[in-house]
Design an enzyme around this catalytic site. Sequence first.
Site, short mmCIF file in Angstrom:
data_model
loop_
_atom_site.label_atom_id
_atom_site.label_comp_id
_atom_site.label_asym_id
_atom_site.label_seq_id
_atom_site.Cartn_x
_atom_site.Cartn_y
_atom_site.Cartn_z
N ASP A 50 -77.55 43.43 -2.27
CA ASP A 50 -76.37 44.29 -2.16
C ASP A 50 -76.70 45.67 -2.72
O ASP A 50 -77.11 45.79 -3.88
CB ASP A 50 -75.21 43.68 -2.93
CG ASP A 50 -73.87 44.31 -2.60
OD1 ASP A 50 -73.84 45.54 -2.34
OD2 ASP A 50 -72.86 43.60 -2.61
N LYS A 79 -71.55 52.77 -3.92
CA LYS A 79 -70.76 53.71 -4.71
C LYS A 79 -71.43 53.97 -6.05
O LYS A 79 -71.92 53.04 -6.71
CB LYS A 79 -69.34 53.17 -4.92
CG LYS A 79 -68.54 53.05 -3.63
CD LYS A 79 -67.14 52.53 -3.90
CE LYS A 79 -66.34 52.41 -2.60
NZ LYS A 79 -64.97 51.89 -2.83
N PHE A 81 -80.62 40.55 12.15
CA PHE A 81 -79.81 41.60 11.52
C PHE A 81 -80.64 42.85 11.29
O PHE A 81 -80.20 43.97 11.57
CB PHE A 81 -79.25 41.07 10.20
CG PHE A 81 -78.49 42.10 9.42
CD1 PHE A 81 -77.17 42.38 9.72
CD2 PHE A 81 -79.09 42.79 8.38
CE1 PHE A 81 -76.46 43.34 9.00
CE2 PHE A 81 -78.40 43.74 7.66
CZ PHE A 81 -77.08 44.02 7.97
#
Length: 284
Positions: A188, A192, A263
């Site tokens: 991940d 931010k 992916f």
Amino acid sequence: MSDSLNASEAPQPATTPAQPGTGEEGVRHVPGVSVRHTRAKGEPRFPDGPKADPAGSHFERRIRSFQPRRSRVTAGQADALQRLWPKWGLDIDGQRVVDLAELFGNDNPVVLEIGFGMGEATAQMAAGDPGTNILAVDVHTPGQGNLLNLADHHGLGNVRVGNGDAIILLREMLEPDSLDGLRVYFPDPWPKKRHHKRRLIQPEFLSLAATRLRPGALLHCATDWEPYAEQMLEVLTAHPDFENTAPGGGFAPRPEFRPLTRFEGQGLDKGHVVNDLLFSRVQR
């Protein structure tokens, strides 16, 4: 390695055996269709499968680099979790030190993979290198079931699936110098700025990982988030326990043993840049 190892080829049972207390006795499931479990309050989702929170409250609260996802589980995944977890699963509870030779039934080298998604790439790597054991850790229940299904279908006896926090596994449950490799693929990115502290590849994590990696062991990271790739490179380059294996430093070409996932291929088609980093644990 072949791209034939994928979830669609794993066998899907026509029925899922009824489990006591699930409220599903006599319900017939269609292959590939997600399973809704009706459980009494406090009853485990899979009585013989992975625990919802294996470490419980035994360890301190801290900022986590992962966020558990509770998506739907197919009939095939549920069946694999029930049948295979007692044999090939490991709940990361932090209460014991794991004997890796006992876990795998041999003394082959062990690579830890943190975060494996649905497990297709892990299964391909296990099939391509049967002499290396892979301890694959994730908190995503459908992915755990899918990887167990793939391992069973393709006879991959060198795969074990860990459920829980990899930090607790490294810190509490593995012996020093017990790992021959560490793989962190597409973690991940926490894009931010205020969430950057949640990123896994940090100096503290590397210091912990270094204590469990044998000298010369390979730490392999990959990401399609370029700002995270730059941070990974900076942190790894500065860490005294690791050295870059890429000639001249910088990013490395994707090694043949890391499969190109669907992916990832879709991202490349859209112009995304994927960076691999290959660093070795330095000799003491």
